[in-house]
Design an enzyme around this catalytic site. Structure first.
Site, mmCIF file in Angstrom:
data_model
loop_
_atom_site.group_PDB
_atom_site.id
_atom_site.type_symbol
_atom_site.label_atom_id
_atom_site.label_comp_id
_atom_site.label_asym_id
_atom_site.label_seq_id
_atom_site.Cartn_x
_atom_site.Cartn_y
_atom_site.Cartn_z
ATOM 1 N N HIS A 5 6.191 -18.747 21.944
ATOM 2 C CA HIS A 5 5.067 -18.440 22.841
ATOM 3 C C HIS A 5 5.397 -17.513 23.993
ATOM 4 C CE1 HIS A 5 1.772 -21.064 21.434
ATOM 5 N NE2 HIS A 5 2.754 -21.822 20.961
ATOM 6 N N LYS A 48 -6.592 -17.554 35.224
ATOM 7 C CA LYS A 48 -5.402 -17.872 34.426
ATOM 8 C C LYS A 48 -4.382 -18.441 35.405
ATOM 9 C CE LYS A 48 -5.367 -13.471 33.240
ATOM 10 N NZ LYS A 48 -5.073 -13.450 31.800
ATOM 11 N N ARG A 49 -3.285 -19.015 34.881
ATOM 12 C CA ARG A 49 -2.248 -19.510 35.780
ATOM 13 C C ARG A 49 -1.766 -18.358 36.677
ATOM 14 N NH1 ARG A 49 -0.068 -24.847 34.917
ATOM 15 N NH2 ARG A 49 1.388 -24.220 36.552
ATOM 16 N N LYS A 102 1.444 -11.919 35.401
ATOM 17 C CA LYS A 102 0.000 -11.749 35.157
ATOM 18 C C LYS A 102 -0.641 -10.821 36.186
ATOM 19 C CE LYS A 102 -0.332 -16.296 32.925
ATOM 20 N NZ LYS A 102 -0.889 -16.035 31.584
ATOM 21 N N THR A 110 -5.442 -15.933 25.519
ATOM 22 C CA THR A 110 -6.611 -16.403 24.749
ATOM 23 C C THR A 110 -7.870 -16.355 25.605
ATOM 24 O OG1 THR A 110 -5.804 -18.624 25.278
ATOM 25 C CG2 THR A 110 -5.496 -17.850 23.025
ATOM 26 N N LYS A 150 -12.046 -15.281 24.894
ATOM 27 C CA LYS A 150 -13.219 -16.049 25.323
ATOM 28 C C LYS A 150 -14.202 -15.148 26.061
ATOM 29 C CE LYS A 150 -10.213 -20.013 25.502
ATOM 30 N NZ LYS A 150 -9.290 -20.821 26.325
#
Length: 828
Positions: A363, A554-555, A560, A662, A666
């Site tokens: 992952h 998101k986290r 990110k 993911t 969405k």
């Protein structure tokens, strides 16, 4: 798509609801609270599951299909009530029945706690997979830990994140069923004896694993699979053995030590923290699950003439174990231990069985996320497993040495044991050698896995490596969270897309249909109004519903690049202030996500976001042209509200760092456009919809690699780009933290001197791309046409497609579309 409600169904639901409510009140009180109503409804819906659940398991017992075991330390399930109603086709009947009783279904749904047994993508993927496996009629089981406390609840106090314990079981969980009759022992510590009769692991400490089963319904196919979560329980003689004579009270209090194993979820996303309690959790779930798998294999009806299977030859034909990251990697040595030590299978045969049974999903490629356990910890906690790992590694290295004589550096690189000041076990290497299939979770990630992270292993066994691009379940992420959009789609192309999302392609025929364009835009506007009302009610923030809803949820993590988003917000703010009369596309920038409690930089990023919001949202020159909102306590149930309301989805990780993502899928399915880098599944989203239908910007993986070779120098960008320099100077001078001017020095220092994720390198391209977003947003018709194109091309990103590929290419089973007969129809 909400299911047609017959009058009989409605009356039945009402009757059942009243019966459950009466039962609750007879026991406890005379006045019903909203929570009583919720539990009455949950139990009513649960009644509809039970018959199908029993029948499904009976069906598997009789037909003895190959069983799929999905092992994960996280299952981020969210709420269950509405999902169960959707999958059972009960939503309309319940809606009507509850309405007739003078209640509001949505209000009751809001009472349910999220099952927050995950951190983010990895745990939510497991939940989507369970939904798809049931919908595809696979005999599948999710196995994990029933954490007493899931991911913490996030409070924002004075702009900072504060954690509080998530006591999600406080009022009880109507969806789980304890199964004490299947309780199993798990052993820790002790020592190994090598005897003529074989190897014995002795003098161990025992903890009991108590299973709790949760039903997992497929979509309208009467299949109900099982998620089995283990809870730790001390045996009754715990610490009361002969050597502990006298201190009975102390001994009973010490039971907590054993039971702490399933107390709390480790709140790290993409980060390895080598704590002994975490290793105990990993072994606990593996040991309990493997005993269960073997019990089920042995007691199966078919496969041989004996009443009980004694040969393990057929084990890989009847059992597939999927390892969700390296967290359940101990499955490999544990299965070897059981086969060799307990079942007396020959070592080489046991190894062949183990490899054919296990498969591993990687992952992440971030080095700090890879699990590397100290050998010293293993030696103490799992001495036999350490011996087995050493033996497996020796076998593996002998093979490598034979193929590459004299290449000692290759042996060092490929060893499961990392030498050094502290010897460590590389769990990813263990997974690769012990599995018959290794997969990444998006094409670009799988390529990086093959050509960089596991390059040596790929050269050795290229056939082992696969790609399985992630997906999301369209039941939760379209039908449940966006019924308005689902209805508009079903009106045009029918309902088949719910279980075959590729049918969304048919929407391309309606791209120029004015009615359809108007309907899609109208649904989005309604979702935005509803979310605005929610924000006002929950957080007392007023937002402009006609502004662009620009969302990054998101986290919180440096890779990110929430900081890049912050720099854009500051840049927009500075542009407004330099010319307040200029026309401007209004935006509401929403950023949400939790920071790991020990991750200082992530917590500083949250403080920066809230501080920027404080300044911008209270500047009279800005008005409602720009707002920056931090969405507190982002979780599954909040995602279900914000995603359908978003106009713009931000997926802006440095190329080569986000394995898949993911959330990106969405947003695409729910009618937002994406601004993103060529990273993770964004690459395939752009391929499906056409790159011109996403806002793609910034460095590609090759550019990042080239910049690494050249050397990334942040100062160069700071000096060349005046708007960037102004933003950084404002952050560093205390413009956004007047009461503590030095507040953000760590953030600025990181950005200027050791930014692994090269925020400045993509700043210019990002700002320019955001300008193109503004341009398109000013033409609502063209914007909506792009939205329709995106929705129409999102079919690939259904977890049904992902699971079909796992089934056919890794597990060796075929999905089935046949319905199990419902409980009211007698069995053949």
């Amino acid at each position: 798509v909400r299911g047609i409600a017959g009058l009989g169904d409605v009356a039945e639901v009402r009757k059942s609801f009243n019966r459950h409510l009466h039962f609750t009140l007879v026991k406890d009180r005379n006045v019903a609270t909203p929570r009583d109503y919720f539990f009455a409804l949950a139990h009513t819906v649960r009644d509809h599951l039970v018959g199908r659940w029993i029948r499904t398991q009976q069906h598997y017992y009789e037909r003895d299909p190959k069983r799929i075991y999905y092992l994960s330390l996280e299952f981020y399930m969210g709420r269950t009530l509405q999902n169960t109603m959707v999958n059972l086709g009960l939503q309309n009947a319940c809606d009507e029945a509850i309405y007739q009783l003078g209640l509001d279904l949505e209000e009751l749904e809001e009472i349910e706690e999220d099952a927050g047994l995950g951190n983010g993508g990895l745990g939510r993927l497991a939940a989507c997979f369970l939904d798809s496996m049931a919908t595809l009629g696979l005999a599948a089981y999710g196995y994990g830990i029933r954490y007493e406390f899931g991911i913490f609840n996030q409070k924002i106090v004075d702009g900072w994140q504060v954690e509080e314990a998530d006591d999600w079981l406080r009022y009880g969980n109507p969806w789980e069923k304890a199964r004490p009759e299947y309780m199993l022992p798990v052993h820790f510590y002790g020592r190994v004896e090598h005897t003529p009769e074989g190897v014995k692991w002795v003098d161990t400490q025992v903890v009991l694993a108590m299973p709790y089963d949760t039903p997992v319904p497929g979509y309208k196919n009467n299949t109900v699979n099982t998620m089995r979560l283990w809870s730790a329980k001390a045996p009754n003689d715990f610490n009361l053995q002969e050597f502990n004579v006298g201190d009975y009270i102390e001994a009973v209090l010490d039971r907590n030590l054993a039971e702490n194993i399933s107390r709390v979820l480790y709140p790290n996303d993409n980060f390895f923290e080598g704590k002994e309690l975490r290793l105990k959790q990993e072994y606990f779930v593996v040991a309990a699950t493997l005993q269960d798998i073997i019990r089920r294999f042995k007691s199966s009806k078919f496969g041989c003439r004996d009443p009980v299977r004694t040969s393990f030859e057929t084990f890989p034909d009847k059992v597939a174990i999927q390892l969700n990251d390296t967290h359940p990697a101990l499955s490999i040595p544990e299965l070897m231990r059981i086969l060799v030590d307990v079942e007396k299978v020959d070592w080489d045969k046991a190894w062949e069985i183990t490899k054919r049974t296990c498969a591993y999903t990687n992952h992440t490629v971030l080095p700090e996320a890879l699990e590397r356990w100290p050998v010293s910890m293993f030696e103490k906690l799992l001495p036999r497993h350490l011996e087995i790992i050493y033996a497996l590694n020796q076998m593996h290295l002998d093979r490598v040495a034979a193929l590459y004589p004299g290449d000692v550096d290759r042996l060092r690189r490929m060893s499961v044991i990392e030498e050094g000041d502290c010897k460590r076990i590389n769990m990813a290497h263990l997974c690769v050698i012990g599995s018959h299939a290794v997969n990444g979770v998006a094409r670009i990630h799988s390529d990086i896995v093959k050509h960089s992270v596991f390059k040596d292993f790929y050269e050795l066994e290229p056939e082992k490596f696969q790609n399985k691009t992630n997906g999301i379940t369209p039941r939760r992420w379209l039908l449940l969270c966006n019924p308005g959009l689902a209805d508009v789609i079903a009106e045009k192309i029918g309902e088949g897309f719910v279980t075959d999302l590729s049918q969304l392609k048919k929407l391309l025929d309606f791209i120029d249909n004015e009615m359809f364009i108007r309907d899609v835009a109208k649904v989005k506007q309604e979702n935005k109004l509803k979310f605005s009302a929610y924000l006002e009610e929950q957080y007392k923030v007023k937002i402009n519903p006609s502004s662009m809803f620009d969302v990054q949820v998101k986290r919180i993590h440096e890779y990110k690049r929430q900081l890049l988003n912050c720099l854009h917000a500051i840049t927009l703010y500075n542009r407004i202030r330099s010319d307040p009369s200029k026309s401007f596309v209004p935006r509401t920038i929403m950023i949400g996500g939790k920071a790991a409690p020990g991750y200082h930089m992530a917590k500083m990023i949250i403080k920066l976001i809230t501080s920027i919001g404080e300044v911008i949202n209270n500047d009279p020159y800005v008005g409602d042209k720009l707002k920056v909102i931090f969405l507190e306590n982002y979780r599954v149930s909040l995602a279900e509200k914000v995603i359908p309301a978003a106009d713009l989805s931000q997926q802006i990780s440095t190329a080569g760092t986000e394995a898949s993502g993911t959330g990106n899928m969405k947003f695409m399915l729910n009618g937002a456009l994406t601004i993103g880098t060529m990273d993770g599944a964004n690459v395939e989203m752009a391929e499906e919809a056409g790159e011109e239908n996403l806002f793609i910007f910034g460095m590609r993986v090759e550019d990042v690699e080239a910049l690494d070779r050249k050397g990334y120098n942040a100062l160069e960008y700071y000096e060349r780009l005046p708007e960037l320099r102004q933003a950084i100077d404002q952050i560093s001078s205390g413009f956004f933290s007047p009461r503590d001017p030095g507040c953000f020095r760590d953030v600025v220092n990181m950005l200027m001197h050791h930014d692994r994720f090269k925020v400045f390198a993509d700043y210019e391209a990002y700002i320019k791309c955001q300008g193109q977003v503004d341009q398109l947003f000013m033409d609502p018709r063209e914007w909506t046409k792009k939205v329709i194109r995106n929705i129409a091309c999102s079919g690939k990103f259904s977890s049904d497609r992902t699971i079909t590929e796992y089934a056919q290419e890794i597990w060796g089973v075929e999905p089935s579309s046949t319905k199990i007969p419902p409980p009211n129809i007698p069995r053949d």
